[in-house]
Design a protein around this motif. Sequence first.
Motif, PDB file in Angstrom:
ATOM      1  N   VAL A   1       0.871  -1.181   0.000  1.00  0.00           N
ATOM      2  CA  VAL A   1       0.000   0.000   0.000  1.00  0.00           C
ATOM      3  C   VAL A   1       0.901   1.221   0.000  1.00  0.00           C
ATOM      4  N   MET A   2       0.690   2.113  -0.953  1.00  0.00           N
ATOM      5  CA  MET A   2       1.514   3.330  -0.987  1.00  0.00           C
ATOM      6  C   MET A   2       0.803   4.418  -1.774  1.00  0.00           C
ATOM      7  N   LYS A   3       1.226   5.674  -1.524  1.00  0.00           N
ATOM      8  CA  LYS A   3       0.545   6.776  -2.218  1.00  0.00           C
ATOM      9  C   LYS A   3       1.192   7.075  -3.570  1.00  0.00           C
ATOM     10  N   ASN A   4       2.462   6.709  -3.719  1.00  0.00           N
ATOM     11  CA  ASN A   4       3.182   6.944  -4.981  1.00  0.00           C
ATOM     12  C   ASN A   4       3.600   5.598  -5.565  1.00  0.00           C
TER      13      ASN A   4
ATOM     14  N   SER B   1      10.179  19.479  -8.053  1.00  0.00           N
ATOM     15  CA  SER B   1       9.856  18.088  -8.386  1.00  0.00           C
ATOM     16  C   SER B   1       9.542  17.952  -9.878  1.00  0.00           C
ATOM     17  N   GLY B   2       9.257  16.716 -10.296  1.00  0.00           N
ATOM     18  CA  GLY B   2       8.805  16.464 -11.664  1.00  0.00           C
ATOM     19  C   GLY B   2       9.923  16.378 -12.700  1.00  0.00           C
ATOM     20  N   HIS B   3      11.171  16.229 -12.251  1.00  0.00           N
ATOM     21  CA  HIS B   3      12.291  16.115 -13.205  1.00  0.00           C
ATOM     22  C   HIS B   3      12.594  14.643 -13.505  1.00  0.00           C
ATOM     23  N   ILE B   4      12.914  14.372 -14.766  1.00  0.00           N
ATOM     24  CA  ILE B   4      13.158  12.975 -15.173  1.00  0.00           C
ATOM     25  C   ILE B   4      14.454  12.458 -14.554  1.00  0.00           C
TER      26      ILE B   4
ATOM     27  N   VAL C   1      10.076  10.129 -12.520  1.00  0.00           N
ATOM     28  CA  VAL C   1      10.314  11.548 -12.203  1.00  0.00           C
ATOM     29  C   VAL C   1      10.439  11.749 -10.693  1.00  0.00           C
ATOM     30  N   THR C   2      11.113  12.820 -10.319  1.00  0.00           N
ATOM     31  CA  THR C   2      11.300  13.122  -8.900  1.00  0.00           C
ATOM     32  C   THR C   2       9.998  13.640  -8.294  1.00  0.00           C
ATOM     33  N   GLY C   3       9.754  13.273  -7.024  1.00  0.00           N
ATOM     34  CA  GLY C   3       8.647  13.842  -6.256  1.00  0.00           C
ATOM     35  C   GLY C   3       9.183  14.998  -5.423  1.00  0.00           C
ATOM     36  N   THR C   4       8.423  15.404  -4.386  1.00  0.00           N
ATOM     37  CA  THR C   4       8.887  16.553  -3.598  1.00  0.00           C
ATOM     38  C   THR C   4       9.786  16.133  -2.440  1.00  0.00           C
TER      39      THR C   4
END
Length: 440
Positions: free
Chosen positions: A29-32, A349-352, A380-383
């Motif tokens: 179980v995970m959010k990402n 965030s959001g970088h490949i 991609v990177t998260g925060t």
Amino acid sequence: MRIITVGGGAREHAAVEALARAGAEIYAVMKNANPGIEAKATKVLLTAENDIDKICDFAINNEIEYAFVGPEAPLSAGVVDALQNIGVKCASPTKDAARIETSKTFMRQLVEKYNIDGNLKYNAFDCAADAIEFVKTVPYKVAVKPVGLTGGKGVKVQGDQLQTLEDTIGYINEIFDDNVGGGKVIIEEKAEGEEFTQMVFTNGEDVYAMPLVQDHKRAYEGDLGPNTGGMGSYSDANHLLPFVPEEDRLKAIEINKAIIKALAAEGCPYHGTMYGQFMLTRDGPKIIEINARFGDPEAMNVLTALTSDFSEIIKWMAGGKMKDEVKFCEKATVCKYIVPRGYGVKSESGHILSIDLERIENSGAVAYFGSVDKVDGKLVTGTSRSVGIVGIGNTISEAEQNCEKALAFVKCDAIAVRHDIGTQALIQKRIDHMRQIRGQ
Ligand code: AMP
Ligand code: GLY
């Protein structure tokens, strides 16, 4: 073993790898969408990690026997209590037992009530005016802490983040005005020394100690910048740290044991991994915080070194019997977290992110995925912290070099790493500081 794991960070990826090595069937179980966890899981439920109803349905539908919860938020939401109610055996603490982390006042009062070593002077306040009155006259330097959870980023210490009395008062007002960590404050005596982490496995009664680890909370090299969840960590082949002798480690283990005994006496027996953060001072180890879970990044060091069957440890923590001793290999590990640029202040965030896992492994290292996601099939990177790279070696230096070799196989145009973690220069600084503190 059919087990639910809750959490999608690198700590949980390390736990999932250890469970997979032990042949467990994993329901994650995970959010990402953590790709490391996905790769080892039979099934994945993507949802908020404190969504009790969905997690319980997932457990029932998949006939789950065991659960292991990584992060503090689901522990504090009562995920363990709910899973226990439907017959799942949990190797993590209930909401009541997790108060050892979720309420810093509960922790200090428990340690005081049971006369456990390592406590610090503390005062808890429900209103800003009383706290401010107190700090105006207190004769020692203090640490100001919101009482509840803040993701490891809520503590400010005089002489570090708080330079003047005005800074201290300003921060107390901020905690109350912005309801930081529940909007109550605890003011502790500042402990001077070097920090270390002693984690243990427990079934509520007995304890197995893990190797010592040192985390690095500050965002920037040289221990500068804001506090973070932890930028990286190391452990040594002899399971001590270069500035922590065996005698002090034993004292820290005794403190963990005494807290576990006290929780049982209070009617909330503690099952799972317990994390003790200590400051080694002139007078021995002092408790900085106790967490109701594995540390992150520290879990990556100890689980990489764990040679025992993790599923057996889980069964025992959840109330079963233990077959063997818990063993860790005699290797050093150095973990450096790759974090998004700006982490600790405002993450980009959001970088490949591109990662060559095979070449990382060939460098004598392991990669654990953290706050990453897949967008259009690309990673991609998260925060939060993106990937933990753990170098393994016979010495801390060798592990550090392997970690650095492996870091070269991670590419992204907006990341940061504390390259100083595990280097001889930084470790020597810690040893010298400890000698100075102890007047040696
Ligand atoms: P925590 O989130 O409780 O781990 O606190 C973050 C950091 O603040 C710790 O890693 C310590 O470096 C520092 N800290 C917390 N409490 C104290 C204390 N009582 N004395 C000195 N430093 C502290
Ligand atoms: N490494 C600090 C924590 O997990 O709280």
